[in-house]
Design a protein around this motif. Structure first.
Motif, PDB file in Angstrom:
ATOM      1  N   HIS A  80       0.830  -1.218   0.000  1.00 20.03           N
ATOM      2  CA  HIS A  80       0.000   0.000   0.000  1.00 20.03           C
ATOM      3  C   HIS A  80       0.862   1.266   0.000  1.00 20.03           C
ATOM      4  CE1 HIS A  80      -3.622  -2.368   0.636  1.00 20.03           C
ATOM      5  NE2 HIS A  80      -2.944  -3.044   1.554  1.00 20.03           N
ATOM      6  N   LYS A  81       1.880   1.271  -0.847  1.00 16.94           N
ATOM      7  CA  LYS A  81       2.740   2.450  -0.950  1.00 16.94           C
ATOM      8  C   LYS A  81       1.914   3.627  -1.451  1.00 16.94           C
ATOM      9  CE  LYS A  81       7.213   0.381  -1.486  1.00 16.94           C
ATOM     10  NZ  LYS A  81       8.408   0.237  -2.278  1.00 16.94           N
ATOM     11  N   ASP A  82       2.128   4.754  -0.818  1.00 18.44           N
ATOM     12  CA  ASP A  82       1.422   5.961  -1.210  1.00 18.44           C
ATOM     13  C   ASP A  82       2.379   6.855  -1.980  1.00 18.44           C
ATOM     14  OD1 ASP A  82      -0.603   7.786  -1.454  1.00 18.44           O
ATOM     15  OD2 ASP A  82      -0.366   8.602   0.555  1.00 18.44           O
ATOM     16  N   LEU A  83       1.918   7.400  -3.049  1.00 19.16           N
ATOM     17  CA  LEU A  83       2.740   8.261  -3.898  1.00 19.16           C
ATOM     18  C   LEU A  83       2.667   9.704  -3.403  1.00 19.16           C
ATOM     19  CD1 LEU A  83       4.426   8.583  -6.487  1.00 19.16           C
ATOM     20  CD2 LEU A  83       2.284   8.929  -7.712  1.00 19.16           C
ATOM     21  N   THR A  84       3.818  10.303  -3.228  1.00 16.57           N
ATOM     22  CA  THR A  84       3.896  11.706  -2.847  1.00 16.57           C
ATOM     23  C   THR A  84       4.332  12.487  -4.073  1.00 16.57           C
ATOM     24  OG1 THR A  84       4.537  11.101  -0.611  1.00 16.57           O
ATOM     25  CG2 THR A  84       4.950  13.356  -1.273  1.00 16.57           C
ATOM     26  N   MET A  85       3.500  13.436  -4.484  1.00 16.43           N
ATOM     27  CA  MET A  85       3.817  14.215  -5.675  1.00 16.43           C
ATOM     28  C   MET A  85       3.910  15.687  -5.302  1.00 16.43           C
ATOM     29  SD  MET A  85       1.439  12.380  -8.538  1.00 16.43           S
ATOM     30  CE  MET A  85       2.054  13.381  -9.852  1.00 16.43           C
ATOM     31  N   LYS A  86       4.931  16.333  -5.803  1.00 18.47           N
ATOM     32  CA  LYS A  86       5.083  17.770  -5.609  1.00 18.47           C
ATOM     33  C   LYS A  86       5.229  18.415  -6.977  1.00 18.47           C
ATOM     34  CE  LYS A  86       7.263  17.421  -1.119  1.00 18.47           C
ATOM     35  NZ  LYS A  86       8.439  17.751  -0.298  1.00 18.47           N
ATOM     36  N   TRP A  87       4.308  19.272  -7.306  1.00 18.50           N
ATOM     37  CA  TRP A  87       4.356  19.968  -8.605  1.00 18.50           C
ATOM     38  C   TRP A  87       5.180  21.239  -8.432  1.00 18.50           C
ATOM     39  CZ3 TRP A  87       2.625  17.145 -12.446  1.00 18.50           C
ATOM     40  CH2 TRP A  87       1.673  16.168 -12.163  1.00 18.50           C
ATOM     41  N   GLN A  88       6.053  21.477  -9.356  1.00 16.54           N
ATOM     42  CA  GLN A  88       6.888  22.680  -9.282  1.00 16.54           C
ATOM     43  C   GLN A  88       6.599  23.606 -10.420  1.00 16.54           C
ATOM     44  OE1 GLN A  88      10.946  21.440  -9.026  1.00 16.54           O
ATOM     45  NE2 GLN A  88      10.653  20.439  -7.073  1.00 16.54           N
TER      46      GLN A  88
END
Length: 74
Positions: free
Chosen positions: A66-74
């Motif tokens: 159940h890995k959760d994806l961390t996304m940061k938009w730049q």
């Protein structure tokens, strides 16, 4: 050399369902960056497995843990 001949019909009345049928893989189309594919191809070559199997194993591990994806938009 013995040559086997196909019968006109076969009796499947005593056959059993495939126990692995629920685990059959489904073919999908997925778009991946070339560098991602090259990464997995190189890793697969080092490990001695097909790269598509390696990608499948990695994605399965992500799903099972159940890995959760961390996304940061730049």
């Amino acid at each position: 050399m013995r040559v086997l001949k196909m019968r006109d019909s076969y009796d499947f009345s005593k056959s059993k369902p495939n126990p692995y049928a629920k685990k059959l893989k489904k073919q999908v189309t997925i778009r991946l960056d070339e560098d991602t594919i090259e990464y997995f191809k190189g890793l697969a070559e080092d490990k001695g497995v097909p790269y598509q199997s390696l990608i499948n194993l990695y994605l399965r591990d992500c799903a099972q843990s159940h890995k959760d994806l961390t996304m940061k938009w730049q």
